[in-house]
Design an enzyme around this catalytic site. Sequence first.
Site, PDB file in Angstrom:
ATOM      1  CE  LYS A 213      -3.882   2.295   2.258  1.00 57.27           C
ATOM      2  NZ  LYS A 213      -4.065   2.975   3.536  1.00 57.27           N
ATOM      3  CG  HIS A 232      -4.414   1.982  11.986  1.00 59.21           C
ATOM      4  ND1 HIS A 232      -3.869   3.217  11.691  1.00 59.21           N
ATOM      5  CD2 HIS A 232      -3.656   1.067  11.332  1.00 59.21           C
ATOM      6  CE1 HIS A 232      -2.820   3.061  10.888  1.00 59.21           C
ATOM      7  NE2 HIS A 232      -2.665   1.765  10.652  1.00 59.21           N
ATOM      8  CG  ASP A 234      -0.228  -2.022  10.754  1.00 57.28           C
ATOM      9  OD1 ASP A 234      -1.032  -1.066  10.676  1.00 57.28           O
ATOM     10  OD2 ASP A 234       0.959  -1.945  10.368  1.00 57.28           O
ATOM     11  CG  HIS A 288       0.593   2.730  13.798  1.00 61.46           C
ATOM     12  ND1 HIS A 288       0.239   1.452  14.187  1.00 61.46           N
ATOM     13  CD2 HIS A 288       0.543   2.723  12.444  1.00 61.46           C
ATOM     14  CE1 HIS A 288       0.014   0.708  13.120  1.00 61.46           C
ATOM     15  NE2 HIS A 288       0.183   1.465  12.041  1.00 61.46           N
TER      16      HIS A 288
END
Length: 358
Positions: A213, A232, A234, A288
């Site tokens: 991404k 959020h 990961d 993060h």
Amino acid sequence: MVAVERVESLAKSGIESIPKEYIRPKEELESINDVFQEEKKEDGPQVPTIDLQDIESEDEKIREKCIEELKKAAMDWGVMHLINHGIPVELMERVKRSGEEFFGLPVEEKEKYANDQANGKIQGYGSKLANNASGQLEWEDYFFHLAYPEDKRDLSLWPKTPTDYIEATSEYAKCLRLLATKVFKALSIGLGLEPDRLEKEVGGLEELLLQMKINYYPKCPQPELALGVEAHTDVSALTFILHNMVPGLQLFYEGKWVIAKCVPDSIVMHIGDTLEILSNGKFKSILHRGLVNKEKVRISWAVFCEPPKDKIVLKPLPEMVSVESPAKFPPRTFAQHLAHKLFKNDQEELVSEKKDQV
């Protein structure tokens, strides 16, 4: 397919104030500061830098010291700068150059690669849709595609311009896959497991997916009101990140937001939820987010190493569970974990929206 306004177009339109959909809730705004000022701070906790030079050293003592440092960073922070990681700097520069060139194309050129999230086509060029409860948007556009294994990728979805994109990204994905094996091995040993255990648990060579991404954060006229990516963790097992040396990544560590400094030629590595679950919380998947700024475009290249969606049930490994340390996570497939997180986020946003209306 619904036309989506690209953040890049918005940023270049000359606006001086950002649309309300991009303004963060007031409780978040208090913690959003100038990213360049934050990066200059020398005091307070700093994201650890781990030197992988000796991760496969013939000398047992030297090798163990390297593994111990990696394990400590995974348990304490769940994020680190990797140096001497074995990936050629020239290759990293090629990957960055080709990504920058793609995002340098006119928006209408990039639109030829547009994804169609509403119909489940997630690979391609995109921007976040307001699909959460608050209708909140993020200050970024992106390009997303499966990069590895080679037999599972669809090159027809990859950028044709610049011409080096496919070759550089393919080569980089291969190198990252080897690096992932080294890291899984060291982390397995760190937990007292067989060296190949964690890699097997996330799908092994055949099934572990590497998803690329590229995040493109345009200059923002009011960076103190927006986020490039909201807070959020990961979902991956591991995430590897390159960036264009513009700061923006922030980690929530010991109750405070800490900016990650830019370390030349390093790769940022996150421990994701998948390893946190398998290790029963010994390894940390850190919260993060991404800040934006008004002076410089920021670009990052994130590669998420993910287990297959339905073939594997993720749960704490039996060796990680005891009477004193019971299982902290219920058994779920990767797909179920994703769905659980989306549902939980939507519920939390609905609750906070209701609080705002009281």
